[in-house]
Design an enzyme around this catalytic site. Structure first.
Site: not given
Ligand code: NAD
Length: 346
Positions: A66, A140-141, A166, A170
């Protein structure tokens, strides 16, 4: 409630945990929609997470980063992208403490790149008309910092007080989204969600780590005294909430999403052990594997999130089925472990 209808949607991070569920849900529920799934396939993403989705004719997977403006622009132009749902991120707090640089690149520079391409292309193509284009940012929270036991849950107007690289990265991305809405009228919505759980989550996260430790009879690492409290939401319900915001959310608004299920890490580890005792019994109770380890630096003590706004304005609520969803999740990991063992032994 106004209704926004996406046509050609760019999902970033769609081979990761939450993103893969979101793409699956889109493919199973939405008609007349073309999805470009852009993912860099870092250690956290895997094609295996979307193996069942690759053959859908209206789903195109693209391996790319990205922060690469040329790739993003090419995707926007070639596929007439009118909607972005942005999951891609570095997402693991411990890694951000050890190596923050990648979090700045992906979470801040990457989000900036997406916003800026969207602004440029959509200004020319749609004059940034919010009925024609939309950017939804997933956050995220953790951006709100930490709560004491008796403090009220975070609301959409709580101050940003991130405590880890982190959550700071965010928070920065959230502020960029806000700035692009205010400065350029880019039609954005944003959601801040609590901890997710479910199938396809990377092993490094708390619930998969605990399940895997039970399956392999390894120590279950619990930070500090285990009293830290998190709110948990089943991943598919998070995706339903995102869809609700995408279709009916108010441009420029943020929405909190959570499970209304607060539990301490130690109680959650014990609960998983109790379920494992039933479905995967071993000689000794699994809880004997629980091992307290040195606390994480700057470890937030409690997160809790008020979901009044999304409930009242968009009619979304989490199910009251935390334990059933946890059982479903554990069974999924158990099945995966059995499948992997049988593949190895062939
Ligand atoms: P994850 O780490 O499982 O997945 C992240 C994905 O992004 C991976 O497939 C990775 O390959 C891809 N990625 C990373 N860097 C990249 C880049 N530079 N370009 C393109 N792709 C890239 O994360 P997740 O748990 O699925 O979280 C997804 C989103 O939700 C994030 O933005 C996270 O901050 C947010 N979030 C997660 C949670 C949670 O509990 N997991 C809670 C609230 C918010």
């Amino acid at each position: 409630m106004d209704k926004y209808t996406p046509r050609n949607i760019l999902v970033t991070g769609g081979a990761g945990f939450i993103g893969s569920h979101f793409v699956r849900q889109l493919l199973q529920t939405a008609d007349n929609l073309f999805i470009v799934n852009l993912d860099a396939l870092t250690y956290a993403g895997s094609i295996k997470n979307i193996a069942d989705l690759i053959s859908y004719p209206n789903h195109r997977f693209v391996k790319g980063n990205i922060i690469d403006r040329a790739i993003i622009t090419e995707i926007f132009m070639h596929h007439s992208i009118d909607t972005v749902v942005h999951f891609a991120a570095e997402s693991h707090v411990d890694r951000s403490i050890n190596e923050p640089g990648q979090f700045i690149q992906t979470n801040i520079v990457g989000t900036f790149t997406l916003l800026d391409v969207a602004r440029e292309v959509w200004r020319q193509r749609y004059a940034l008309d919010p009925t024609q284009c939309r950017f939804h940012h997933i956050s995220t929270d953790e951006v709100f910092g930490s709560l004491d036991k008796l403090e009220a849950p975070f609301t959409e107007t709580s101050h940003y007080e991130p405590n880890s690289p982190y959550s700071a990265s965010k928070a920065s991305s959230d502020l960029l989204v806000r700035a692009y809405t205010k400065t350029y009228n880019l039609p954005c919505t944003l959601s801040n969600c609590s901890n997710n759980f479910g199938p396809y989550q990377h092993d490094e996260k708390f619930i998969p780590t605990t399940i895997s430790a039970c399956l392999n009879q390894f120590p279950i690492p619990v930070y500090g005294d285990g009293s830290n409290i998190r709110d948990w939401l089943y991943v598919e319900e998070h995706c339903q909430a995102i869809l609700q915001i995408l279709h009916h959310g108010k441009v420029g608004d943020t929405y909190n999403i959570g499970g209304n299920y607060e539990i301490s890490n130690i109680d959650l580890a014990k609960l998983i052990c109790t379920i494992m005792d039933t479905i995967y019994p071993t000689l000794n109770p699994h809880a004997e594997l629980i091992t307290f380890v040195k606390d994480r630096a700057g470890h937030d003590w409690r997160y809790a999130i008020s979901i009044d706004k999304i409930q009242n304005e968009l009619g979304w609520s989490p199910s009251a089925d935390f334990q059933a969803n946890l059982l479903k999740t554990i069974q999924w990991y158990l099945q995966l472990a059995r499948a992997e063992t049988s593949t190895v032994s062939i």
